[in-house]
Each structure stands twice: as structure tokens, then as C-alpha cells.
Write a protein that holds these residues in place. Structure first.
Motif, PDB file in Angstrom:
ATOM      1  N   LYS A 180       0.812  -1.222   0.000  1.00  0.00           N
ATOM      2  CA  LYS A 180       0.000   0.000   0.000  1.00  0.00           C
ATOM      3  C   LYS A 180       0.843   1.268   0.000  1.00  0.00           C
ATOM      4  O   LYS A 180       0.426   2.301  -0.515  1.00  0.00           O
ATOM      5  CB  LYS A 180      -0.928   0.012   1.212  1.00  0.00           C
ATOM      6  N   GLY A 181       2.033   1.219   0.613  1.00  0.00           N
ATOM      7  CA  GLY A 181       2.869   2.401   0.716  1.00  0.00           C
ATOM      8  C   GLY A 181       2.412   3.305   1.853  1.00  0.00           C
ATOM      9  O   GLY A 181       1.588   2.914   2.698  1.00  0.00           O
ATOM     10  N   PRO A 182       2.927   4.531   1.916  1.00  0.00           N
ATOM     11  CA  PRO A 182       2.582   5.456   3.006  1.00  0.00           C
ATOM     12  C   PRO A 182       1.084   5.747   3.079  1.00  0.00           C
ATOM     13  O   PRO A 182       0.398   5.795   2.050  1.00  0.00           O
ATOM     14  CB  PRO A 182       3.377   6.725   2.665  1.00  0.00           C
ATOM     15  N   LYS A 183       0.602   5.941   4.276  1.00  0.00           N
ATOM     16  CA  LYS A 183      -0.818   6.239   4.491  1.00  0.00           C
ATOM     17  C   LYS A 183      -1.161   7.651   4.046  1.00  0.00           C
ATOM     18  O   LYS A 183      -2.217   7.899   3.466  1.00  0.00           O
ATOM     19  CB  LYS A 183      -1.156   6.062   5.974  1.00  0.00           C
ATOM     20  N   TRP A 184      -0.254   8.602   4.334  1.00  0.00           N
ATOM     21  CA  TRP A 184      -0.566  10.015   4.123  1.00  0.00           C
ATOM     22  C   TRP A 184      -0.059  10.486   2.764  1.00  0.00           C
ATOM     23  O   TRP A 184       1.118  10.349   2.446  1.00  0.00           O
ATOM     24  CB  TRP A 184       0.032  10.860   5.252  1.00  0.00           C
ATOM     25  N   LYS A 185      -0.963  11.065   1.991  1.00  0.00           N
ATOM     26  CA  LYS A 185      -0.657  11.556   0.656  1.00  0.00           C
ATOM     27  C   LYS A 185      -0.489  13.085   0.702  1.00  0.00           C
ATOM     28  O   LYS A 185      -0.821  13.724   1.703  1.00  0.00           O
ATOM     29  CB  LYS A 185      -1.785  11.188  -0.319  1.00  0.00           C
ATOM     30  N   PRO A 186       0.014  13.697  -0.385  1.00  0.00           N
ATOM     31  CA  PRO A 186       0.216  15.151  -0.384  1.00  0.00           C
ATOM     32  C   PRO A 186      -1.028  15.948  -0.012  1.00  0.00           C
ATOM     33  O   PRO A 186      -0.936  16.940   0.719  1.00  0.00           O
ATOM     34  CB  PRO A 186       0.655  15.428  -1.834  1.00  0.00           C
ATOM     35  N   GLU A 187      -2.193  15.515  -0.497  1.00  0.00           N
ATOM     36  CA  GLU A 187      -3.415  16.258  -0.167  1.00  0.00           C
ATOM     37  C   GLU A 187      -3.766  16.175   1.311  1.00  0.00           C
ATOM     38  O   GLU A 187      -4.418  17.065   1.857  1.00  0.00           O
ATOM     39  CB  GLU A 187      -4.596  15.759  -1.009  1.00  0.00           C
ATOM     40  N   ASP A 188      -3.312  15.103   1.992  1.00  0.00           N
ATOM     41  CA  ASP A 188      -3.567  14.981   3.421  1.00  0.00           C
ATOM     42  C   ASP A 188      -2.750  15.998   4.222  1.00  0.00           C
ATOM     43  O   ASP A 188      -3.211  16.509   5.244  1.00  0.00           O
ATOM     44  CB  ASP A 188      -3.240  13.563   3.905  1.00  0.00           C
ATOM     45  N   TYR A 189      -1.546  16.294   3.754  1.00  0.00           N
ATOM     46  CA  TYR A 189      -0.725  17.314   4.417  1.00  0.00           C
ATOM     47  C   TYR A 189      -1.359  18.696   4.260  1.00  0.00           C
ATOM     48  O   TYR A 189      -1.344  19.502   5.196  1.00  0.00           O
ATOM     49  CB  TYR A 189       0.690  17.311   3.834  1.00  0.00           C
ATOM     50  N   ARG A 190      -1.926  18.944   3.091  1.00  0.00           N
ATOM     51  CA  ARG A 190      -2.626  20.206   2.887  1.00  0.00           C
ATOM     52  C   ARG A 190      -3.839  20.302   3.802  1.00  0.00           C
ATOM     53  O   ARG A 190      -4.076  21.336   4.446  1.00  0.00           O
ATOM     54  CB  ARG A 190      -3.052  20.317   1.424  1.00  0.00           C
ATOM     55  N   ASP A 191      -4.603  19.216   3.894  1.00  0.00           N
ATOM     56  CA  ASP A 191      -5.778  19.210   4.767  1.00  0.00           C
ATOM     57  C   ASP A 191      -5.387  19.389   6.224  1.00  0.00           C
ATOM     58  O   ASP A 191      -6.081  20.071   6.988  1.00  0.00           O
ATOM     59  CB  ASP A 191      -6.551  17.894   4.605  1.00  0.00           C
ATOM     60  N   LEU A 192      -4.277  18.780   6.633  1.00  0.00           N
ATOM     61  CA  LEU A 192      -3.821  18.916   8.014  1.00  0.00           C
ATOM     62  C   LEU A 192      -3.481  20.363   8.332  1.00  0.00           C
ATOM     63  O   LEU A 192      -3.827  20.870   9.408  1.00  0.00           O
ATOM     64  CB  LEU A 192      -2.604  18.022   8.255  1.00  0.00           C
ATOM     65  N   LEU A 193      -2.811  21.040   7.402  1.00  0.00           N
ATOM     66  CA  LEU A 193      -2.467  22.453   7.625  1.00  0.00           C
ATOM     67  C   LEU A 193      -3.736  23.309   7.721  1.00  0.00           C
ATOM     68  O   LEU A 193      -3.805  24.233   8.544  1.00  0.00           O
ATOM     69  CB  LEU A 193      -1.565  22.951   6.503  1.00  0.00           C
ATOM     70  N   CYS A 194      -4.741  22.990   6.913  1.00  0.00           N
ATOM     71  CA  CYS A 194      -6.009  23.723   6.993  1.00  0.00           C
ATOM     72  C   CYS A 194      -6.706  23.462   8.329  1.00  0.00           C
ATOM     73  O   CYS A 194      -7.253  24.389   8.952  1.00  0.00           O
ATOM     74  CB  CYS A 194      -6.928  23.325   5.844  1.00  0.00           C
ATOM     75  N   LEU A 195      -6.694  22.218   8.774  1.00  0.00           N
ATOM     76  CA  LEU A 195      -7.306  21.870  10.057  1.00  0.00           C
ATOM     77  C   LEU A 195      -6.612  22.610  11.200  1.00  0.00           C
ATOM     78  O   LEU A 195      -7.276  23.203  12.077  1.00  0.00           O
ATOM     79  CB  LEU A 195      -7.217  20.361  10.278  1.00  0.00           C
ATOM     80  N   LEU A 196      -5.298  22.587  11.203  1.00  0.00           N
ATOM     81  CA  LEU A 196      -4.546  23.265  12.265  1.00  0.00           C
ATOM     82  C   LEU A 196      -4.765  24.775  12.210  1.00  0.00           C
ATOM     83  O   LEU A 196      -4.834  25.432  13.248  1.00  0.00           O
ATOM     84  CB  LEU A 196      -3.058  22.942  12.134  1.00  0.00           C
ATOM     85  N   PHE A 197      -4.897  25.318  11.000  1.00  0.00           N
ATOM     86  CA  PHE A 197      -5.166  26.750  10.865  1.00  0.00           C
ATOM     87  C   PHE A 197      -6.482  27.107  11.548  1.00  0.00           C
ATOM     88  O   PHE A 197      -6.563  28.086  12.301  1.00  0.00           O
ATOM     89  CB  PHE A 197      -5.214  27.128   9.382  1.00  0.00           C
ATOM     90  N   GLU A 198      -7.510  26.312  11.279  1.00  0.00           N
ATOM     91  CA  GLU A 198      -8.810  26.598  11.888  1.00  0.00           C
ATOM     92  C   GLU A 198      -8.763  26.498  13.409  1.00  0.00           C
ATOM     93  O   GLU A 198      -9.298  27.354  14.125  1.00  0.00           O
ATOM     94  CB  GLU A 198      -9.860  25.628  11.347  1.00  0.00           C
ATOM     95  N   LEU A 199      -8.119  25.466  13.913  1.00  0.00           N
ATOM     96  CA  LEU A 199      -8.090  25.256  15.359  1.00  0.00           C
ATOM     97  C   LEU A 199      -7.248  26.315  16.071  1.00  0.00           C
ATOM     98  O   LEU A 199      -7.644  26.839  17.123  1.00  0.00           O
ATOM     99  CB  LEU A 199      -7.544  23.859  15.667  1.00  0.00           C
ATOM    100  N   VAL A 200      -6.088  26.618  15.507  1.00  0.00           N
ATOM    101  CA  VAL A 200      -5.209  27.623  16.130  1.00  0.00           C
ATOM    102  C   VAL A 200      -5.872  28.989  16.113  1.00  0.00           C
ATOM    103  O   VAL A 200      -5.853  29.720  17.114  1.00  0.00           O
ATOM    104  CB  VAL A 200      -3.844  27.660  15.418  1.00  0.00           C
TER     105      VAL A 200
END
Length: 289
Positions: A68-88
Motif C-alpha cells: 500500500k505504501g505510506p498512508k498520508w498523501k500530499p493532499e492529506d498534508y494540505r488538509d492537516l495544515l487547513c485543520l490546524l489553521f482553523e483550530l489555532v
């Protein structure tokens, strides 16, 4: 897919080369079931002996990472940054308002926008526990950074168990192949009065054990251990990104700066571009408005 291709190449090159060189598969095929029973069975027993039930299940499950390879794809890193932006941003605007999201992330409207991240308990716990700590005025950046480092180190150590278990099994396989070969030699010696053509087949069958042990160790199990290790290391970048953003927030940098610190500390092959992230953050701001 790449893992399946790799296994196919190994078998085609090894056995194809053997056949093209004039080798006969008959001796190998005749001895293979018994040799594999001894070597594979002993390796499986040693694996179970060296691991508890949870470790064994964890390792068997992680073999899927080879394909399967790595779980996290490039779009997941973008989504994580958006999530952290909202929470912070929310935590700075209203510390009370952010509590409903970090205390009940399953029901959070913010976490709900990112189902893949929300489904990962390690990421959710890391985010919520750190933000909760900040709400308790435990805001010494160096102390929180040390706590996060220790937590990530423990997480990586646990995730690496499968790789270590597979590598230990790979290291044992050549020796187990020798054990099977010695037993084959013992069997051959008991037929020492037979003609050379019979003894030749018996010795060839015994050597299949040595071949099988080395082949499994260096052709399959060892590379699988290495692949699992590389996938774990790759996925750990995702959790390190959480650390980078939240520590930057503790240093009271502007929210956009915290996100940019996280983006720039993301490996280049999964790092979202500045423009792509900016567009995603604009959409987040518009939804919040």
C-alpha cells in the motif's frame, strides 16, 4: 503495486536464470514442500516465540504497508495544515469555543471536514492533547516541545516493532536453511549405499534448504522489513508537522506564520505549494465567515 512487481521480478530473474542456465526444476519442486515446511514452520514458530499476540498481529497487519505504501498523501498534508489553521485561529479568538472541538473531536464540525484525519486516533489525540495543555496555561514552549518529542519518539518506536520483527525473522532464515540442509545430508548419509544418480538427487534436495533460507531472507522478508521501516518513517512526517505548527503557535507567531513554518518543514515530495495552500486557506476563511 510496486511491491507486487518487485516480487514478480525476483521470482522471474532467479528461477528464469536457473532454467536458462540448464537447471531442472524437478529436484527443487520435489524437495520444496518439505524444505518449506521445515524452514517456514521454524521461522513462524520463532516469530511467535519472540513476540506477544499484539506484536504478532501488528506485524502481520503492517505487511500490507509493503504493497500500500505510506498512508498520508500530499493532499492529506494540505488538509492537516487547513485543520490546524482553523483550530489555532479559533483557540486565539476564543479559548472557550475551541474546547468543544478538542473535548469531543468526534462531534466537531471542524474535524468533521477532514474525515481521514479524524479517523486517525494518533493525529487527533496529538492535536487535542496539545491544545488542551495550552488552555491550561501550560504554555512554556520548551516544555511542550519536549513532551511532544518524547511522545513522537514513543510512537515511532512502537510503529517500528513490525520492521524489527520482520528483520529478526529474515536474519534467522539462512541459519534455518542450514538446519534443513543438514537434515537433508543426514537423510543422504543413510542412503550412502545407493548409486551416484540417486545420491546426487538427495544432495540436490538437501541443498534446496540452504537455497530457500537465503532466498526468503534476502529476496523477500528482509526487503519487506526495510519497506515497512521506510513507510513508517515517511508517515511520521505527518505527525511531526503537527508538532511544528503547535510549537510555533506556542511561540506566539501569527497563525499564518505557524502554518507556513509547518509547510516549509514538510518533505518536498508531499509539501503543498504556497499557492495551493493559500487557496485552500481562503476557502476555509470564507466558510468561517
Amino acid at each position: 503495486m510496486l511491491g507486487i512487481i518487485g516480487i514478480a521480478v525476483i521470482f522471474v530473474m532467479v528461477f528464469g536464470g536457473y532454467i536458462l542456465a540448464g537447471g531442472k526444476m524437478g529436484i527443487i519442486l520435489k524437495a520444496l514442500p518439505f524444505e518449506f515446511m521445515m524452514i517456514g514452520g521454524a521461522a513462524a514458530g520463532a516469530f511467535l516465540l519472540g513476540n506477544d499476540s499484539s506484536g504478532a498481529k501488528h506485524t502481520l497487519k503492517d505487511i500490507g504497508k509493503v504493497f500500500k505504501g505510506p498512508k498520508w498523501k500530499p493532499e492529506d498534508y494540505r488538509d492537516l495544515l487547513c485543520l490546524l489553521f482553523e483550530l489555532v485561529r479559533l483557540a486565539r479568538q476564543s479559548p472557550v469555543a475551541v474546547e468543544e472541538h478538542i473535548e469531543n473531536p468526534e462531534e466537531s464540525s471542524i474535524f468533521g471536514k477532514y474525515p481521514k484525519i479524524s479517523a486517525d486516533k494518533y493525529a487527533v489525540e496529538l492535536i487535542c492533547d496539545t491544545l488542551r495543555t495550552m488552555s491550561m496555561n501550560y504554555d512554556d514552549p520548551h516544555q511542550v516541545e519536549e513532551v511532544l518529542d518524547n511522545r513522537l519518539e514513543a510512537m515511532e518506536h512502537h510503529a517500528m516493532h513490525s520492521s524489527h520483527a520482520l528483520q529478526t525473522t529474515a536474519d534467522a532464515l539462512p541459519a534455518l536453511g542450514i538446519v534443513a540442509a543438514v537434515l537433508g545430508v543426514i537423510k543422504t548419509m543413510s542412503s550412502i549405499d545407493q548409486p551416484p544418480e540417486v545420491l546426487g538427487k538427495l544432495i540436490g534436495g538437501a541443498l534446496v534448504g540452504t537455497f530457500l533460507g537465503v532466498f526468503l531472507a534476502y529476496g523477500l522478508v528482509g526487503p519487506m522489513a526495510g519497506k515497512v521501516k521506510s513507510v513508517v518513517e515517511e508517515d511520521m512526517h505527518f505527525y511531526n508537522l503537527i508538532r511544528e505548527v503547535l510549537v510555533a503557535n506556542l511561540h506566539n507567531h501569527a497563525t499564518n506564520i505557524c502554518i507556513e513554518v509547518g509547510r516549509q518543514n514538510t518533505p518536498s515530495h508531499v509539501r503543498p505549494s504556497f499557492g495551493d495552500l493559500e487557496e485552500s486557506l481562503k476557502s476555509v476563511k470564507q466558510e468561517a465567515a
